[in-house]
Design a protein around this motif. Structure first.
Motif, short mmCIF file in Angstrom:
data_model
loop_
_atom_site.label_atom_id
_atom_site.label_comp_id
_atom_site.label_asym_id
_atom_site.label_seq_id
_atom_site.Cartn_x
_atom_site.Cartn_y
_atom_site.Cartn_z
N UNK A 289 0.60 -1.06 -0.20
CA UNK A 289 0.03 0.25 0.32
C UNK A 289 0.75 1.45 0.18
N UNK A 290 1.78 1.35 0.45
CA UNK A 290 2.40 1.98 0.55
C UNK A 290 3.91 3.02 -0.56
N UNK A 291 4.36 1.56 -1.02
CA UNK A 291 4.39 1.42 -2.61
C UNK A 291 3.80 1.88 -3.36
N UNK A 292 2.56 1.34 -3.15
CA UNK A 292 2.21 1.71 -4.58
C UNK A 292 1.42 3.21 -4.73
N UNK A 293 0.75 3.49 -3.13
CA UNK A 293 -0.17 4.89 -3.22
C UNK A 293 1.21 5.02 -1.87
N UNK A 294 0.40 6.26 -0.92
CA UNK A 294 0.94 7.18 0.09
C UNK A 294 0.94 6.15 0.78
N UNK A 295 -0.19 5.03 1.66
CA UNK A 295 0.09 4.37 3.07
C UNK A 295 -0.81 4.78 3.87
N UNK A 296 -1.91 4.48 4.56
CA UNK A 296 -2.17 4.89 6.14
C UNK A 296 -1.90 5.04 7.06
N UNK A 297 -1.10 4.62 7.11
CA UNK A 297 0.20 5.34 8.77
C UNK A 297 -0.85 4.85 9.70
N UNK A 298 -1.07 5.26 11.37
CA UNK A 298 -2.18 5.22 11.70
C UNK A 298 -3.40 4.76 11.77
N UNK A 299 -4.04 5.44 10.41
CA UNK A 299 -5.55 4.92 10.56
C UNK A 299 -5.60 3.63 9.53
N UNK A 300 -4.40 2.07 9.37
CA UNK A 300 -4.57 1.89 8.85
C UNK A 300 -4.71 0.11 10.05
N UNK A 301 -6.36 -0.63 10.06
CA UNK A 301 -6.01 -1.76 10.32
C UNK A 301 -6.45 -2.91 10.21
N UNK A 302 -6.35 -4.20 10.75
CA UNK A 302 -6.37 -5.44 10.30
C UNK A 302 -7.71 -5.66 10.94
N UNK A 303 -8.74 -6.91 10.84
CA UNK A 303 -9.14 -7.30 11.68
C UNK A 303 -9.89 -9.46 10.53
N UNK A 304 -9.57 -10.42 11.10
CA UNK A 304 -9.33 -11.43 10.96
C UNK A 304 -10.91 -11.77 10.03
N UNK A 305 -10.49 -12.36 8.82
CA UNK A 305 -11.91 -12.70 8.20
C UNK A 305 -13.45 -12.39 8.61
N UNK A 306 -15.11 -12.65 8.97
CA UNK A 306 -15.41 -12.69 9.43
C UNK A 306 -16.19 -14.45 9.54
N UNK A 307 -16.89 -13.96 10.90
CA UNK A 307 -17.33 -15.75 10.94
C UNK A 307 -18.85 -15.91 10.00
N UNK A 308 -19.10 -17.15 9.55
CA UNK A 308 -20.87 -16.69 8.77
C UNK A 308 -21.22 -17.55 9.84
N UNK A 309 -22.51 -17.11 10.27
CA UNK A 309 -23.43 -17.14 10.55
C UNK A 309 -24.02 -18.67 10.08
N UNK A 310 -24.06 -19.90 11.40
CA UNK A 310 -24.25 -21.23 10.56
C UNK A 310 -23.53 -22.19 10.15
N UNK A 311 -22.00 -21.55 10.19
CA UNK A 311 -20.89 -22.63 9.45
C UNK A 311 -20.05 -22.91 10.26
N UNK A 312 -20.00 -24.28 9.62
CA UNK A 312 -19.01 -24.93 10.75
C UNK A 312 -18.16 -25.04 11.07
N UNK A 313 -17.22 -23.34 10.24
CA UNK A 313 -15.71 -23.37 10.09
C UNK A 313 -15.56 -21.39 11.62
N UNK A 314 -14.70 -22.36 12.27
CA UNK A 314 -14.48 -20.92 13.22
C UNK A 314 -13.57 -20.28 12.85
N UNK A 315 -14.16 -18.64 13.60
CA UNK A 315 -13.23 -17.39 13.04
C UNK A 315 -11.69 -17.88 13.71
N UNK A 316 -11.54 -18.27 14.45
CA UNK A 316 -9.29 -19.30 14.55
C UNK A 316 -9.50 -19.67 13.82
N UNK A 317 -9.88 -19.88 12.61
CA UNK A 317 -9.39 -20.93 11.23
C UNK A 317 -8.92 -20.33 10.34
N UNK A 318 -7.38 -19.75 9.86
CA UNK A 318 -7.31 -18.60 9.31
C UNK A 318 -6.23 -19.56 7.69
#
Length: 431
Positions: A289-318
């Motif tokens: 992101x910083x190489x191709x664009x400006x980069x977000x600095x402190x505005x950048x955050x991360x979150x895991x792929x959400x759980x699917x309601x009723x699904x057999x997989x857990x949000x802790x499976x990566x």
């Protein structure tokens, strides 16, 4: 991928299609030790590190190794992801690989090993190879033998712009698929492009279907489906249906079907320049992101792929993987020495500090300072399941079909059922 017994005529055609001439191929390794008349050994190193600062860091590491080993010269070939895959296809057809080459492990590496093109590193990398992070080594273990040495490990997740989320009234990252779709709608209501996607390159779109399949069916189900050569189960069709629901919201940037990943007008730049609120990408995302664009600095955050309601997989499976290096069969000792140098604590600390990789040498973990990368590492450490990238975990033809079929679904030319059927057909045809 190519057959080692491919005729010369067929090989030349494959080379031309890959944009690789015979002259370029002649520089790749053969069964000699790469030595010259003055006793210097030249080893050729192919990698996909084409963005800054990593590109220069890797080049400087090669120079440092040469300084420590005056009788060794390293010839670096750095190629963008898709160009690398294309040219490696031609090299496999030729039966000659570079001395050292990038690998993600999994099914692609297995095909190269089965063709007799890759060096068995089990004994040549003891004991230093044994000390590396266990989860990072898994993709390169085939039949309990070592065929690659990792330099990175990580996972795919959502990288997002905190300021744009706040502007849309999204107080926290979504933890469920329903909440994620709601967040997309909120962003659109504020005329903010929710997601950037490199539709031209296909593999970024594959991440969505793969994660949704993991969340609906569970991580183990993906491996079982490949073994059974059957992806037509209800959960896999549901994964496509969930993706279609997202696509129907029109969440991607204008022209996304023709967008590349790391170009100035591509996926990473759209996020880095605050033109889109998020992207689903690996741990390397902030650097690109910083190489191709400006980069977000402190505005950048991360979150895991959400759980699917009723699904057999857990949000802790990566879902993810890392980068590693393999050697051509018969590579000189200098190539093994370079792998040892690259897997040392001193090198790993430099990579962590300067390029943001997640360390594979336990002693280098203290060098982590970026809060988002620490979040990624925490997710990996707490993972209850791990799935390698599908276009690497599966045989090349099957992985390519996953990418192609999911891209077709995103473009609107295939249904969720057709995606599942096409992948199943490719798996059944794979020998």
């Amino acid at each position: 991928m190519g057959d080692p017994a491919l005729s010369r005529r067929g090989f030349l055609a494959a080379s031309a299609a890959a944009g690789l001439g015979v002259t370029a191929l002649s520089g790749c390794g053969d069964d000699s030790d790469g030595g010259s008349s003055d006793g210097t050994t030249t080893i050729e190193w192919w990698n996909i590190t084409t963005t800054q600062p990593a590109k220069n860091v890797w080049a400087s590491l090669a120079k440092k190794f040469e300084a420590q080993n005056p009788k060794v010269k390293i010839k670096i070939v750095q190629l963008e992801n898709d160009a690398y895959k294309s040219k490696m296809t031609a090299l496999i057809a030729s039966g000659k690989l570079p001395d050292i080459f990038h690998t993600w492990g999994g099914g692609v590496l297995k095909q190269q090993v089965d063709a007799g093109l890759v060096e068995d590193l089990t004994d040549r990398t003891k004991p230093w190879g044994d000390s590396l992070l266990s989860v990072a080594k898994e993709p390169y273990l085939l039949d309990d033998k070592v065929y690659g040495i990792p330099f990175d490990i990580g996972m795919i997740g959502f990288w997002y712009n905190k300021a744009l989320f706040k502007q849309a009234g999204i107080s926290e990252p979504p933890a469920t698929w329903g909440a994620f779709l709601e967040a997309v709608s909120k962003l659109k209501s504020k005329n903010i492009t929710p997601i950037a996607l490199a539709g031209k390159e296909k593999w970024p779109g594959m991440y969505y279907w793969a994660y949704l399949a993991m969340r609906t069916a569970g991580a183990e189900a993906l491996a079982k489906a490949y073994d059974d050569k059957d992806f037509t189960g209800t959960e896999f069709v549901q994964a496509g249906a969930h993706l279609k629901t997202l696509v129907d919201l029109q969440p991607f940037q204008k022209g996304f079907l023709n967008a590349a990943y790391s170009t100035p007008t591509g996926q990473a730049a759209a996020v880095g320049n605050s033109k889109a609120a998020m992207e689903l990408m690996g741990q390397w995302a902030p650097v690109v992101q910083a190489d191709s664009g400006k980069g977000l600095g402190d505005d950048l955050g991360f979150f895991p792929f959400p759980a699917v309601e009723g699904g057999k997989g857990a949000i802790t499976e990566v879902f993810g993987g890392g980068g590693g290096h393999a050697l051509r069969r018969g590579a000189p000792q200098a190539a093994v020495d370079f792998l040892k140098f690259f897997a040392s604590e001193a090198t790993d600390v430099e990579l962590v500090k300067k390029t943001g990789v997640i360390p594979v040498v336990p002693g280098a973990e203290s060098a982590l300072t970026d809060p988002n990368i620490k979040l990624v590492q925490a997710q990996l450490k707490g993972a209850t399941g791990f799935q390698l990238y599908l276009d690497q975990a599966y045989a090349p033809a099957v992985g390519q079909e996953v990418n192609d079929s999911v891209a077709a679904l995103i473009a609107g030319s295939k249904s969720p059922e057709q995606v599942a059927q096409s992948i199943t057909q490719a798996a059944k045809e794979e020998q």
